[in-house]
Design a protein around this motif. Structure first.
Motif, PDB file in Angstrom:
ATOM      1  N   LEU A   1     -12.988  -5.794  16.077  1.00 11.05           N
ATOM      2  CA  LEU A   1     -13.649  -7.065  16.341  1.00 11.05           C
ATOM      3  C   LEU A   1     -12.853  -8.127  15.597  1.00 11.05           C
ATOM      4  O   LEU A   1     -11.881  -7.818  14.913  1.00 11.05           O
ATOM      5  N   LYS A   2     -13.286  -9.362  15.699  1.00 10.51           N
ATOM      6  CA  LYS A   2     -12.546 -10.428  15.022  1.00 10.51           C
ATOM      7  C   LYS A   2     -12.460 -10.206  13.510  1.00 10.51           C
ATOM      8  O   LYS A   2     -11.467 -10.536  12.886  1.00 10.51           O
ATOM      9  N   VAL A   3     -13.503  -9.612  12.928  1.00 10.06           N
ATOM     10  CA  VAL A   3     -13.529  -9.434  11.471  1.00 10.06           C
ATOM     11  C   VAL A   3     -13.402  -7.983  11.023  1.00 10.06           C
ATOM     12  O   VAL A   3     -13.262  -7.717   9.836  1.00 10.06           O
ATOM     13  N   LEU A   4     -13.456  -7.010  11.934  1.00  9.15           N
ATOM     14  CA  LEU A   4     -13.449  -5.590  11.584  1.00  9.15           C
ATOM     15  C   LEU A   4     -12.140  -4.932  12.014  1.00  9.15           C
ATOM     16  O   LEU A   4     -11.652  -5.176  13.111  1.00  9.15           O
ATOM     17  N   TYR A   5     -11.592  -4.091  11.151  1.00  9.33           N
ATOM     18  CA  TYR A   5     -10.383  -3.348  11.493  1.00  9.33           C
ATOM     19  C   TYR A   5     -10.442  -1.940  10.924  1.00  9.33           C
ATOM     20  O   TYR A   5     -11.168  -1.659   9.977  1.00  9.33           O
ATOM     21  N   LEU A   6      -9.667  -1.063  11.526  1.00  9.55           N
ATOM     22  CA  LEU A   6      -9.465   0.302  11.041  1.00  9.55           C
ATOM     23  C   LEU A   6      -8.018   0.433  10.626  1.00  9.55           C
ATOM     24  O   LEU A   6      -7.134  -0.244  11.175  1.00  9.55           O
ATOM     25  N   ASN A   7      -7.726   1.313   9.654  1.00  9.98           N
ATOM     26  CA  ASN A   7      -6.334   1.571   9.314  1.00  9.98           C
ATOM     27  C   ASN A   7      -6.154   3.035   8.936  1.00  9.98           C
ATOM     28  O   ASN A   7      -7.079   3.703   8.502  1.00  9.98           O
ATOM     29  N   ALA A   8      -4.946   3.512   9.167  1.00  8.38           N
ATOM     30  CA  ALA A   8      -4.606   4.908   8.868  1.00  8.38           C
ATOM     31  C   ALA A   8      -3.100   5.015   8.688  1.00  8.38           C
ATOM     32  O   ALA A   8      -2.335   4.278   9.303  1.00  8.38           O
ATOM     33  N   GLY A   9      -2.692   5.963   7.837  1.00  3.73           N
ATOM     34  CA  GLY A   9      -1.271   6.196   7.651  1.00  3.73           C
ATOM     35  C   GLY A   9      -0.985   6.984   6.393  1.00  3.73           C
ATOM     36  O   GLY A   9      -1.901   7.368   5.654  1.00  3.73           O
ATOM     37  N   PRO A  10       0.284   7.204   6.130  1.00  2.00           N
ATOM     38  CA  PRO A  10       0.671   7.961   4.939  1.00  2.00           C
ATOM     39  C   PRO A  10       0.585   7.117   3.675  1.00  2.00           C
ATOM     40  O   PRO A  10       0.679   5.886   3.722  1.00  2.00           O
ATOM     41  N   GLN A  11       0.387   7.800   2.561  1.00  3.83           N
ATOM     42  CA  GLN A  11       0.402   7.150   1.253  1.00  3.83           C
ATOM     43  C   GLN A  11       1.251   7.993   0.320  1.00  3.83           C
ATOM     44  O   GLN A  11       1.109   9.212   0.283  1.00  3.83           O
ATOM     45  N   PHE A  12       2.120   7.333  -0.417  1.00  6.19           N
ATOM     46  CA  PHE A  12       3.022   7.997  -1.340  1.00  6.19           C
ATOM     47  C   PHE A  12       2.676   7.555  -2.764  1.00  6.19           C
ATOM     48  O   PHE A  12       2.701   6.368  -3.074  1.00  6.19           O
ATOM     49  N   GLY A  13       2.300   8.521  -3.607  1.00  9.15           N
ATOM     50  CA  GLY A  13       1.911   8.221  -4.971  1.00  9.15           C
ATOM     51  C   GLY A  13       2.970   8.691  -5.951  1.00  9.15           C
ATOM     52  O   GLY A  13       3.438   9.823  -5.868  1.00  9.15           O
TER      53      GLY A  13
END
Length: 182
Positions: A98-110
């Motif tokens: 939506l205009k204000v809502l988003y999803l995100n996904a991906g790799p993370q390197f610590g």
């Protein structure tokens, strides 16, 4: 001649879409609710924190969200506490719902910066890098503010000695855009 014309049309479309891309850069911080799956040991969750920066590069509803932040990911046992710190670098695909809502996904390197157990240096017992997958959602609020919730699950074994240790975190974050809108 047809190949050159086609190449020019494709280049023009690429330049036009790049011109439509939006960039925002900001700060983020919040709480970590840490846990870990550790073989041969019983560890309890502990609350930590994270603070750092993010960028968002969007073209329409799709974007890339790279981040870099310092993360305290402490754990406790019956005997002593693990004091752990990482520099986390997620690179997330972002999808506006939506205009204000988003999803995100991906790799993370610590990248491990500190590991102590009961005040004794434990860093040699853990690998220098921890690879995870991050899944989350966020809200873009007025005045450059935002809120995020994210689940980060370790994919790689963090233990150096062959034992099994996989970090897991639930994060609650507040963001503030310094440049552009989130």
């Amino acid at each position: 001649m047809k190949k050159i014309s086609l190449l020019l049309v494709v280049a023009a479309l690429f330049v036009a879409s790049a011109a439509q891309a939006q960039l925002s850069v900001g700060l983020k911080g919040g709480l970590n609710f840490n846990s870990a799956d550790v073989s041969g040991g019983d560890v309890d969750s502990k609350t930590g924190y994270h603070i750092g920066a993010y960028a968002v590069i969007k073209a329409g509803p799709i974007g890339i969200q790279p981040e870099a932040y310092f993360s305290v990911q402490n754990l406790s046992t019956d005997a002593e506490d693990y004091d752990l710190s990482y520099i986390q670098v997620p690179v997330l695909l972002r999808l506006g719902i939506l205009k204000v809502l988003y999803l995100n996904a991906g790799p993370q390197f610590g990248f491990n910066t500190k590991a102590e157990y009961g005040g004794v240096d434990y860093k040699d017992e853990l690998k220098g890098m921890d690879t995870s997958i991050a899944l989350g959602a966020g809200l873009d609020l007025p005045m450059g503010l935002g809120a995020q919730v994210r689940w980060v699950k370790g994919l790689s074994n963090a233990a150096e000695d062959g034992g099994d240790w996989k970090n897991s975190i639930v994060q609650l974050s507040v963001t503030f855009a310094l440049i552009g809108k989130s």
